[in-house]
Write an enzyme that holds these catalytic residues in place. Structure first.
Site, PDB file in Angstrom:
ATOM      1  N   GLU A  61      -6.897   4.148   8.171  1.00 24.57           N
ATOM      2  CA  GLU A  61      -6.841   5.794   8.009  1.00 24.57           C
ATOM      3  C   GLU A  61      -7.959   6.295   7.439  1.00 24.57           C
ATOM      4  OE1 GLU A  61      -3.141   5.442   5.701  1.00 24.57           O
ATOM      5  OE2 GLU A  61      -2.048   4.742   7.344  1.00 24.57           O
ATOM      6  N   ASN A 104       0.688  -1.189  -0.030  1.00 26.57           N
ATOM      7  CA  ASN A 104       0.015   0.106   0.064  1.00 26.57           C
ATOM      8  C   ASN A 104       1.023   1.128   0.044  1.00 26.57           C
ATOM      9  OD1 ASN A 104      -1.902   2.027   0.550  1.00 26.57           O
ATOM     10  ND2 ASN A 104      -2.309   1.213   2.750  1.00 26.57           N
ATOM     11  N   TRP A 105       1.067   1.840  -1.051  1.00 23.51           N
ATOM     12  CA  TRP A 105       1.795   3.133  -1.379  1.00 23.51           C
ATOM     13  C   TRP A 105       1.261   4.107  -0.637  1.00 23.51           C
ATOM     14  CZ3 TRP A 105       4.283   2.732  -7.039  1.00 23.51           C
ATOM     15  CH2 TRP A 105       5.023   1.534  -7.103  1.00 23.51           C
ATOM     16  N   LYS A 106       0.083   4.312  -0.212  1.00 26.17           N
ATOM     17  CA  LYS A 106      -0.539   5.656   0.451  1.00 26.17           C
ATOM     18  C   LYS A 106      -0.347   6.802  -0.379  1.00 26.17           C
ATOM     19  CE  LYS A 106       0.077   3.282   4.799  1.00 26.17           C
ATOM     20  NZ  LYS A 106      -0.166   3.595   6.239  1.00 26.17           N
ATOM     21  N   HIS A 129      -9.355   0.923   5.003  1.00 29.38           N
ATOM     22  CA  HIS A 129      -8.086   1.233   5.612  1.00 29.38           C
ATOM     23  C   HIS A 129      -8.516   2.033   6.980  1.00 29.38           C
ATOM     24  CE1 HIS A 129      -4.150   2.293   6.747  1.00 29.38           C
ATOM     25  NE2 HIS A 129      -3.823   1.203   5.907  1.00 29.38           N
ATOM     26  N   SER A 162       3.549  -2.499  10.351  1.00 29.15           N
ATOM     27  CA  SER A 162       4.955  -2.955  10.463  1.00 29.15           C
ATOM     28  C   SER A 162       5.582  -4.115   9.817  1.00 29.15           C
ATOM     29  CB  SER A 162       5.322  -2.404  11.820  1.00 29.15           C
ATOM     30  OG  SER A 162       5.014  -1.305  12.102  1.00 29.15           O
ATOM     31  N   GLU A 167      -5.168  -5.576  10.585  1.00 34.02           N
ATOM     32  CA  GLU A 167      -4.244  -4.283  10.777  1.00 34.02           C
ATOM     33  C   GLU A 167      -4.431  -3.753  12.068  1.00 34.02           C
ATOM     34  OE1 GLU A 167      -2.297  -3.172   6.882  1.00 34.02           O
ATOM     35  OE2 GLU A 167      -4.134  -1.954   7.177  1.00 34.02           O
ATOM     36  N   GLY A 199       2.791  -1.319   4.435  1.00 36.62           N
ATOM     37  CA  GLY A 199       2.996   0.084   3.976  1.00 36.62           C
ATOM     38  C   GLY A 199       4.133   0.789   3.937  1.00 36.62           C
ATOM     39  N   GLY A 200       5.000   1.267   4.921  1.00 33.43           N
ATOM     40  CA  GLY A 200       6.184   1.720   4.767  1.00 33.43           C
ATOM     41  C   GLY A 200       7.281   0.988   4.002  1.00 33.43           C
ATOM     42  N   GLY A 245       2.502   1.799  10.762  1.00 35.21           N
ATOM     43  CA  GLY A 245       3.425   2.876  10.895  1.00 35.21           C
ATOM     44  C   GLY A 245       4.140   3.328  12.050  1.00 35.21           C
TER      45      GLY A 245
HETATM   46  C1  PEP Z   1      -0.740  -0.155   6.249  1.00 38.68           C
HETATM   47  O1  PEP Z   1      -0.903   0.989   6.168  1.00 38.68           O
HETATM   48  O2  PEP Z   1      -1.642  -0.745   5.580  1.00 38.68           O
HETATM   49  C2  PEP Z   1       0.530  -0.534   6.976  1.00 38.68           C
HETATM   50  C3  PEP Z   1       0.317  -1.850   7.347  1.00 38.68           C
HETATM   51  O3  PEP Z   1       1.433   0.346   7.354  1.00 38.68           O
HETATM   52  P1  PEP Z   1       2.784  -0.096   7.773  1.00 38.68           P
HETATM   53  O4  PEP Z   1       3.249  -1.363   7.166  1.00 38.68           O
HETATM   54  O5  PEP Z   1       3.560   1.066   7.582  1.00 38.68           O
HETATM   55  O6  PEP Z   1       2.715  -0.310   9.393  1.00 38.68           O
END
Ligand code: PEP
Length: 248
Positions: free
Chosen positions: A97, A9-11, A95, A211, A166, A232-233, A172
Site C-alpha cells: 500500500e 498489521n492493523w493498518k 508494504h 488473506s 505478499e 491484515g483483516g 484484502g
Molecule cells: C496485509 O495488508 O499485509 C495483508 C496481508 O492484508 P490481508 O490479510 O487483509 O490480506
C-alpha cells in the site's frame, strides 16, 4: 530452525480505545504461545503507547512505518528511535500500500530498513507482485528485484531482517496463493537471499501475507520456506488472530 513470526498489521484501523479493547481481548484469547513462534501486533502510531502499557503476555509490538532519519524537520514523520523507545521490536517497511499509494521505492525502503536495524529493531520488508505482473509471467523477477533492491547495503545484516512475501492481488481480496505457489516463491526468495548474503539466508524469516485466515494458515505454515504470516483483516478480530497464531 527458524522461529516463525505471526504479525498482525492493523493498518489504519482502531481508535486508541478500540485498540486497547482489541489487545485486551487478544491477550485473553492468547495467554501464551508455543516456543517455536513469535506473535506481534502492529497498531497505528497513535495507539502504540497505550498498547505498550497494557499487559500483553507473549504478544510483542511493531510499527507499520518509519522515517529513515533520527530527527529533524520532517513534519508528520516518526523516527526509528521513537518506535524503539515505545518498545517496538519490528517495523513493517515497504508494504505494497505504501509502495503504490505513497510511491516508495526499493532504495527508500532499503534506507528505512537500515535505519530500523540501526535502532535495534527488525524491519519486516514487504515484497510482492501485482495481478498483472503475475499474469504476464513476471512475478518472480519482480519479487526478486524488490528483494535485492530493498536489501541494498544490508548484505551483512540479513539475519535480523524479515521478508514478507505478499502478492498484491491477494491482499484484502480473499484470494490466497496456494500453499504450493507460495512455497515456490519463498524458495526463490531464499535462493536470492543466499546469492546476496550466503549462509545467513537460512536464518532469514520469510513470512507469507495475503488473506491469511484460520482455514488456510495450517497448510501455509507447513511449507518448508514459509516462516510465518503477515495478517491484515483477520488480525482485527481477537479470536481469529489467536487461531492463526495457534496454527498447527
Ligand atoms: C496485509 O495488508 O499485509 C495483508 C496481508 O492484508 P490481508 O490479510 O487483509 O490480506
Amino acid at each position: 530452525m527458524r522461529k516463525k513470526l505471526i504479525a498482525g498489521n492493523w493498518k489504519m484501523h482502531k481508535t486508541i480505545a478500540e485498540a486497547v479493547a482489541l489487545i485486551d481481548a487478544l491477550h485473553a484469547a492468547l495467554p501464551f504461545v508455543p516456543a517455536d513462534r513469535d506473535v506481534v501486533v502492529c497498531p497505528t502510531f497513535t495507539a502504540l503507547s497505550s498498547i505498550a502499557a497494557r499487559p500483553r503476555g507473549p504478544i510483542g509490538i511493531g510499527a507499520q512505518n518509519v522515517y529513515p532519519e533520527s530527527h529533524g524537520a520532517f513534519t508528520g514523520e516518526i523516527s526509528p528511535a521513537m518506535l524503539a523507545e515505545i518498545g517496538c521490536a519490528y517495523v513493517i517497511v515497504g508494504h505494497s500500500e505504501r509502495r503504490a499509494m505513497f510511491g516508495e521505492s526499493d532504495a527508500f525502503i532499503a534506507k528505512k530498513a537500515a535505519a530500523v536495524l540501526a535502532a535495534g529493531m527488525s524491519p519486516i520488508i514487504c515484497v510482492g507482485e501485482t495481478k498483472q505482473e503475475r499474469e504476464s509471467g513476471r512475478a518472480q523477477s519482480v519479487v526478486l528485484g524488490q528483494v535485492a533492491g530493498s536489501l541494498a547495503g544490508l548484505e551483512g545484516r540479513l539475519e535480523d531482517v524479515v521478508i514478507a512475501y505478499e502478492p498484491v492481488w491477494a491482499i484484502g481480496t480473499g484470494l490466497t496463493a496456494t500453499a504450493a505457489d507460495a512455497q515456490t516463491m519463498h524458495a526463490a526468495i531464499r535462493a536470492e537471499l543466499r546469492r546476496i548474503g550466503g549462509a545467513a539466508a537460512e536464518r532469514v524469516r520469510i513470512q507469507y501475507g495475503g488473506s491469511v485466515k484460520a482455514d488456510n494458515v495450517d497448510e501455509l505454515m507447513a511449507q518448508p520456506d514459509i516462516d510465518g504470516a503477515l495478517v491484515g483483516g483477520a488480525a482485527l478480530v481477537a479470536e481469529g488472530f489467536a487461531r492463526i497464531a495457534n496454527y498447527r
